[in-house]
Write an enzyme that holds these catalytic residues in place. Structure first.
Site, PDB file in Angstrom:
ATOM      1  CB  SER A 184      11.601  34.627  -7.968  1.00  0.00           C
ATOM      2  OG  SER A 184      10.151  34.482  -8.663  1.00  0.00           O
ATOM      3  CG  ASP A 427       6.393  27.415  -9.892  1.00  0.00           C
ATOM      4  OD1 ASP A 427       6.330  28.421 -10.758  1.00  0.00           O
ATOM      5  OD2 ASP A 427       7.582  27.436  -9.394  1.00  0.00           O
ATOM      6  CG  HIS A 430       9.524  30.406 -10.633  1.00  0.00           C
ATOM      7  ND1 HIS A 430       8.424  30.448  -9.534  1.00  0.00           N
ATOM      8  CD2 HIS A 430      10.403  31.779 -10.192  1.00  0.00           C
ATOM      9  CE1 HIS A 430       8.397  31.305  -8.823  1.00  0.00           C
ATOM     10  NE2 HIS A 430       9.531  32.062  -9.117  1.00  0.00           N
TER      11      HIS A 430
END
Length: 455
Positions: A184, A427, A430
């Site tokens: 990702s 998170d 990312h």
């Protein structure tokens, strides 16, 4: 030899000469300190540098866990742990002699060594102008107010890194194709590129699927296309529980993932990356036999490390590329981008709340991040040597130092609407879009220009 050893040697020499003065060693030392700086100032500096110890740049190559032949390397299991003195010796991310060997631009500016400097002109797109930003990376939409994290640019030590020029990029890749292989974070990268290019033109999604894992976009005006191939482990992987990705994966470490290896042969450029999935519970197979695991509960299975599977995966991936009969493209290894969890790990309350980048002397690469980085450099160097006979090109795309310093660029809690009654993990893996990850495409443009001007 240092100055102490030199004094001892001179002393022994004088003992043999009964009539020599006892102060001769000290006279010799005085002469050395007087004459060397006067006649050879550079030599003295080099001498002192060697005597006091080399920086950690050389320690990357000291950890030689690889044997001389590929067959021996494939049989060797690497289980490494961080060296205790690593952090005290390292003042910033440094690179090894092998780094210089695998960086084909040694005669040019090293784009990847530098620091972040203020850039009041950023960002160059917004979350309102780009349709490719996923919700969990849309930090401004979900309430992040400190937009100062968008006002920085990367400054290499010995040159300027131009801000991404979408028109120049599109002309450069006219009639070309670009593939991203990874997880990702690789998808995060390609979405950043689409957003930067959206200042000029939007692509057409020509994917054969509606999922986000394997996508293809075309820029018809430029006869340019790019694709995302989902392969978080780079090798063949199977879910042990088809309905639960948090259950251990079965990794077949010496079998390439054919979902991408059979499809990249026609591409001009391929960017390989992988990292964070290697910390999940996994079962390790070699030659169809279970040989160990990571975070498994089976008592009769050897507990191995993520370093072991990471090294084997890159060995297999690069070996697969080198075996492709019709592949003539350039392969870029985009190095590991560290996460930045503080005050706890990802599932134990860890968060990333900084609002400005670290300075280069404030953050070091250590523990598993350093091990992963070393493995990538070592395996890339091996792949380059093995690819020389076929004229295959493997290039270094080093994102590690730049991203190590950007703990302020993650979504944290700003990947969803806030609900005080619901606990959601932060998170810190990312990257916000727009955000510091956009510098990867500044790098990419310059790397592609080098392929054209100095193939």
């Amino acid at each position: 030899m240092n100055f102490q050893d030199l004094a001892l040697s001179l002393g022994k020499l004088q003992i043999r000469k009964k009539n020599a003065s006892k102060i001769a060693p000290f006279v010799a030392l005085a002469i050395l300190f007087t004459l060397i700086p006067f006649y050879y100032p550079n030599k003295l500096s080099q001498f002192l540098s060697t005597s006091l110890g080399r920086p950690l740049r050389d320690k990357v190559s000291q950890k030689k866990e690889y044997l001389t032949s590929r067959e021996e390397q494939q049989e060797k299991i690497i289980i490494s742990s961080p060296e205790k003195d690593e952090k005290s010796l390292q003042t910033n991310l440094t690179k090894s002699d092998s780094y210089q060997a695998i960086n084909d631009s040694t005669k040019k500016c090293d784009l990847f060594s530098g620091e972040w400097v203020p850039n009041p002109e950023g960002p160059y797109y917004t979350n309102m102008t780009c349709f490719q930003i996923q919700e969990h990376q849309n930090c401004l939409k979900y309430g992040r107010l400190d937009t100062g994290f968008l006002k920085w640019k990367w400054k290499p030590d010995d040159c300027e890194l131009p801000i991404f020029d979408p028109r120049q990029f599109l002309e450069l890749v006219r009639d070309k194709s670009l593939a991203f292989v990874g997880d990702s974070v690789a998808r995060n990268h390609i979405q950043s590129l689409i957003c930067l290019l959206s200042r000029v033109v939007y692509p057409v999604d020509v994917s054969n699927t509606t999922d986000l894992e394997n996508k293809r976009w075309e820029y018809s005006d430029y006869n340019f296309n790019m694709s995302m191939f989902w392969s978080p482990y780079l090798v063949r992987a199977e879910k042990s529980d088809p309905n639960n990705i948090y259950q251990p994966f079965n990794l077949y470490l010496n079998e390439p993932d054919e979902s991408w290896t059979t499809k990249i042969q026609s591409f001009d450029y391929v960017i390989i990356s992988a990292g964070h999935w290697f910390f999940r519970p996994t079962m390790f197979y070699l030659n169809h036999s279970l040989i160990g695991c990571l975070f498994c509960s089976q008592a009769n299975v050897s507990q191995l490390t993520s370093n072991f599977s990471y090294q084997k995966a890159f060995q297999t991936a690069f070996r697969a590329i080198n075996s492709l009969e019709n592949y003539k493209g350039v392969t870029f290894l985009r190095t590991f981008a560290p996460s930045h969890f503080e005050d706890g790990v990802w599932d134990k309350g860890g968060d990333c709340v900084r609002t400005v980048p670290f300075k280069r002397n404030e953050k070091v690469l250590d523990e598993y991040n350093l091990d992963f980085y070393k493995i990538q450099l070592q395996e890339l160097e091996i792949a380059q040597k093995e690819g020389e006979n076929r004229g295959l090109k493997f290039r270094l795309f080093d994102a590690t130092q730049a991203m190590l310093l950007r703990a302020d660029g993650h979504p944290s809690k700003y990947g969803h609407w806030q609900n005080p009654n619901v606990t959601v993990r932060k998170d810190c893996v990312h990257w916000c879009l727009p955000g510091p990850i956009d510098v990867w495409n500044d790098f990419l443009l310059q790397l592609l220009k080098r392929e054209v001007t100095d193939p």
